[in-house]
Design a protein around this motif. Structure first.
Motif, PDB file in Angstrom:
ATOM      1  N   UNK A   1       0.827  -1.215   0.000  1.00 19.22           N
ATOM      2  CA  UNK A   1       0.000   0.000   0.000  1.00 19.22           C
ATOM      3  C   UNK A   1       0.858   1.261   0.000  1.00 19.22           C
ATOM      4  N   UNK A   2       0.335   2.330  -0.608  1.00 21.16           N
ATOM      5  CA  UNK A   2       1.050   3.603  -0.678  1.00 21.16           C
ATOM      6  C   UNK A   2       0.497   4.575   0.364  1.00 21.16           C
ATOM      7  N   UNK A   3       1.386   5.396   0.907  1.00 26.47           N
ATOM      8  CA  UNK A   3       1.007   6.335   1.967  1.00 26.47           C
ATOM      9  C   UNK A   3       1.138   7.772   1.469  1.00 26.47           C
TER      10      UNK A   3
ATOM     11  N   UNK B   1      -0.143  -3.286  -7.279  1.00 30.06           N
ATOM     12  CA  UNK B   1       0.564  -3.527  -8.535  1.00 30.06           C
ATOM     13  C   UNK B   1       1.446  -2.331  -8.919  1.00 30.06           C
ATOM     14  N   UNK B   2       0.879  -1.128  -8.858  1.00 26.15           N
ATOM     15  CA  UNK B   2       1.635   0.039  -9.314  1.00 26.15           C
ATOM     16  C   UNK B   2       2.772   0.372  -8.349  1.00 26.15           C
ATOM     17  N   UNK B   3       2.676  -0.078  -7.097  1.00 22.48           N
ATOM     18  CA  UNK B   3       3.735   0.215  -6.126  1.00 22.48           C
ATOM     19  C   UNK B   3       5.082  -0.350  -6.562  1.00 22.48           C
ATOM     20  N   UNK B   4       5.071  -1.425  -7.360  1.00 22.06           N
ATOM     21  CA  UNK B   4       6.329  -2.009  -7.834  1.00 22.06           C
ATOM     22  C   UNK B   4       7.015  -1.101  -8.851  1.00 22.06           C
ATOM     23  N   UNK B   5       6.254  -0.225  -9.488  1.00 18.95           N
ATOM     24  CA  UNK B   5       6.786   0.661 -10.520  1.00 18.95           C
ATOM     25  C   UNK B   5       7.017   2.081 -10.009  1.00 18.95           C
ATOM     26  N   UNK B   6       6.302   2.470  -8.954  1.00 16.62           N
ATOM     27  CA  UNK B   6       6.375   3.832  -8.430  1.00 16.62           C
ATOM     28  C   UNK B   6       7.685   4.074  -7.694  1.00 16.62           C
ATOM     29  N   UNK B   7       8.184   5.301  -7.788  1.00 22.60           N
ATOM     30  CA  UNK B   7       9.357   5.728  -7.017  1.00 22.60           C
ATOM     31  C   UNK B   7       9.037   7.051  -6.327  1.00 22.60           C
TER      32      UNK B   7
ATOM     33  N   UNK C   1       2.178  10.079  -3.750  1.00 20.57           N
ATOM     34  CA  UNK C   1       2.434   9.422  -2.465  1.00 20.57           C
ATOM     35  C   UNK C   1       3.757   9.901  -1.864  1.00 20.57           C
ATOM     36  N   UNK C   2       3.878   9.787  -0.544  1.00 15.50           N
ATOM     37  CA  UNK C   2       5.152  10.130   0.099  1.00 15.50           C
ATOM     38  C   UNK C   2       5.958   8.874   0.417  1.00 15.50           C
ATOM     39  N   UNK C   3       5.321   7.717   0.358  1.00 12.27           N
ATOM     40  CA  UNK C   3       6.032   6.482   0.665  1.00 12.27           C
ATOM     41  C   UNK C   3       5.090   5.301   0.583  1.00 12.27           C
ATOM     42  N   UNK C   4       5.511   4.212   1.217  1.00  8.10           N
ATOM     43  CA  UNK C   4       4.684   3.004   1.263  1.00  8.10           C
ATOM     44  C   UNK C   4       4.634   2.515   2.699  1.00  8.10           C
ATOM     45  N   UNK C   5       3.834   1.503   2.941  1.00  8.67           N
ATOM     46  CA  UNK C   5       3.759   0.931   4.291  1.00  8.67           C
ATOM     47  C   UNK C   5       4.984   0.076   4.618  1.00  8.67           C
ATOM     48  N   UNK C   6       5.882  -0.101   3.649  1.00  7.67           N
ATOM     49  CA  UNK C   6       7.153  -0.759   3.912  1.00  7.67           C
ATOM     50  C   UNK C   6       7.069  -2.273   3.956  1.00  7.67           C
ATOM     51  N   UNK C   7       8.180  -2.868   4.400  1.00  6.66           N
ATOM     52  CA  UNK C   7       8.266  -4.332   4.416  1.00  6.66           C
ATOM     53  C   UNK C   7       7.240  -4.974   5.346  1.00  6.66           C
ATOM     54  N   UNK C   8       6.724  -4.196   6.290  1.00  3.94           N
ATOM     55  CA  UNK C   8       5.756  -4.749   7.252  1.00  3.94           C
ATOM     56  C   UNK C   8       4.560  -5.384   6.552  1.00  3.94           C
ATOM     57  N   UNK C   9       4.088  -4.734   5.487  1.00  9.28           N
ATOM     58  CA  UNK C   9       2.918  -5.256   4.773  1.00  9.28           C
ATOM     59  C   UNK C   9       3.217  -5.612   3.315  1.00  9.28           C
ATOM     60  N   UNK C  10       4.435  -5.357   2.844  1.00 14.45           N
ATOM     61  CA  UNK C  10       4.776  -5.681   1.458  1.00 14.45           C
ATOM     62  C   UNK C  10       4.672  -7.184   1.220  1.00 14.45           C
ATOM     63  N   UNK C  11       4.090  -7.560   0.089  1.00 13.11           N
ATOM     64  CA  UNK C  11       3.973  -8.987  -0.207  1.00 13.11           C
ATOM     65  C   UNK C  11       5.285  -9.576  -0.694  1.00 13.11           C
TER      66      UNK C  11
END
Length: 388
Positions: free
Chosen positions: A192-194, A240-246, A322-332
């Motif tokens: 997820x993106x934050x 899905x898009x989180x893998x491409x987003x920076x 987005x400013x970031x993601x939820x990180x490895x905690x929830x990353x699949x």
């Protein structure tokens, strides 16, 4: 040597490699610090295990060399794994977009793999922490809490950094570095993106709202569900898009793909409120937000064309940063990993270190959401299992 092969990690890839090597008559030891094998399998797909996808193709994997995965994926395909599921009597169904799930609990898949390892004569040590892996003559030594073990081949199948509460660590990357293998920078993926507080101020009241849409970033785009959360955006399209987003990039939301929004709004004249018209296709809370965000208080009959154009643009191309993601905690999964340039695509062995193999998530191969990463685990594990 104590063993012909020691496999580090009892996940999907590691168990697959062990089964294949054991069936070839090899003396195989699988070591994992977890108390149970296949924990990611068990929790995947909401407990139903999205075990593969009918639409496997190299362009659906992210890597600095997307074609690296092709050899393994072609030699052990989704159909090969489906055949194993069928032979084990595990019922399954296609959900959407080629995604295959178990009809029953994911533990059936774990049980099948464990049973196949037992039948192949594989030794499994669980709850066994790992230490250094070193070159020793023509083979390797592996430090474990049950003593130093030696083998002619070592397979690193320890996964990435995603879901650390399940025991994920960067161990596999450290092993690669200790043998001088290059790494591609790792980052959370399928996550997820934050957003910053100013966006969250209006996003939080929308938490729980879900709808089908299209989310894009650069040249990549996905038509799936998106979900508003208290932290930002989630749902399959966003994962899905989180893998491409920076960081620093915008994502673009199309809330009504395929609908001629401009024409529909122009046709909806009269005393209707904008939110009422949008409510024909969008959840009520979201329709209200779009009306408020556009500053619309008039009826449809009173709205000038310029306002309708602005509302249309906001629906069909909603730009958010987005400013970031939820990180490895929830990353699949983990994006990046052991650089494929250092590996042989047929055997998964390090070119500079014969007998040392890397498979599954630890490698710089990351699939789309929907069974692709499990298929990479099965295929890469199978490939290594043919040669160790």
């Amino acid at each position: 040597m104590d063993w012909d092969a020691i496999i580090l990690g009892a996940g999907a890839a590691g168990m697959m490699a062990a089964i294949e090597a054991g069936r070839r008559g090899r003396r195989v030891l699988v070591v994992d610090h977890a108390k149970a094998p296949g924990e990611k399998i068990r929790i995947s797909g909401g407990g139903r295990c999205n075990f593969t996808n009918l639409q496997i193709a190299p362009e659906r994997f992210l890597s600095q060399n997307p074609r690296f995965a092709l050899s393994a994926l072609k030699r052990f395909t989704q159909w090969d794994f489906i055949a194993r599921m069928d032979a084990a009597g595990i019922a399954w169904h296609e959900k959407t977009l080629g995604q295959l799930f178990c009809d029953g609990p994911a533990t059936q898949v774990v049980a099948m793999l464990v049973r196949d390892m037992e039948r192949a004569g594989v030794t499994l040590w669980l709850g066994c922490a790992l230490g250094e892996v070193r070159r020793s003559g023509a083979g390797f030594t592996v430090e474990t809490v049950r003593g130093v073990q030696s083998a002619g081949a070592v397979v690193v199948a320890t996964g990435g950094k995603s879901i650390p509460k399940m025991g994920a660590t960067g161990y596999g990357y450290r092993v690669a570095e200790s043998f001088g293998l290059p790494l591609v920078e790792t980052r959370p993926a399928l996550v997820p993106l934050t957003f910053a507080e100013q966006e969250l101020a209006w996003m939080r009241p929308l938490a729980g709202v879900s709808l089908p849409g299209r989310v894009s970033c650069g040249k990549a785009g996905f038509d799936e569900a998106l979900l508003f959360t208290h932290r930002g955006l989630s749902g399959p399209a966003v994962l899905q898009i989180s893998s491409y987003w920076r960081e620093g990039e915008a994502i673009h939301l199309d809330l009504l793909p395929g609908l001629d929004v401009a024409a529909e709004l122009r046709a909806a004249r009269g005393k209707l409120a904008l939110r009422s018209v949008l409510g024909r296709w969008l959840p009520e809370r979201l329709a209200r937000h779009l009306e408020e965000a556009a500053g619309v208080t008039q009826t449809m009959a009173e709205l000038p064309s310029a306002v309708l154009d602005r509302v249309t643009a906001g629906i069909r191309d909603w730009r958010l940063v987005p400013v970031g993601s939820e990180g490895y905690r929830t990353a699949e999964v983990t994006l990046g990993g052991v650089d494929t340039r250092a590996l042989d695509g047929r055997t998964m062995a390090a070119k500079a270190v014969p007998g040392l193999h890397f498979i599954g998530e630890v490698v710089d191969v990351t699939g789309w959401l929907g069974g692709y990463n499990f298929q990479w685990a099965w295929s890469s594990g199978w490939a290594a299992g043919q040669v160790i």
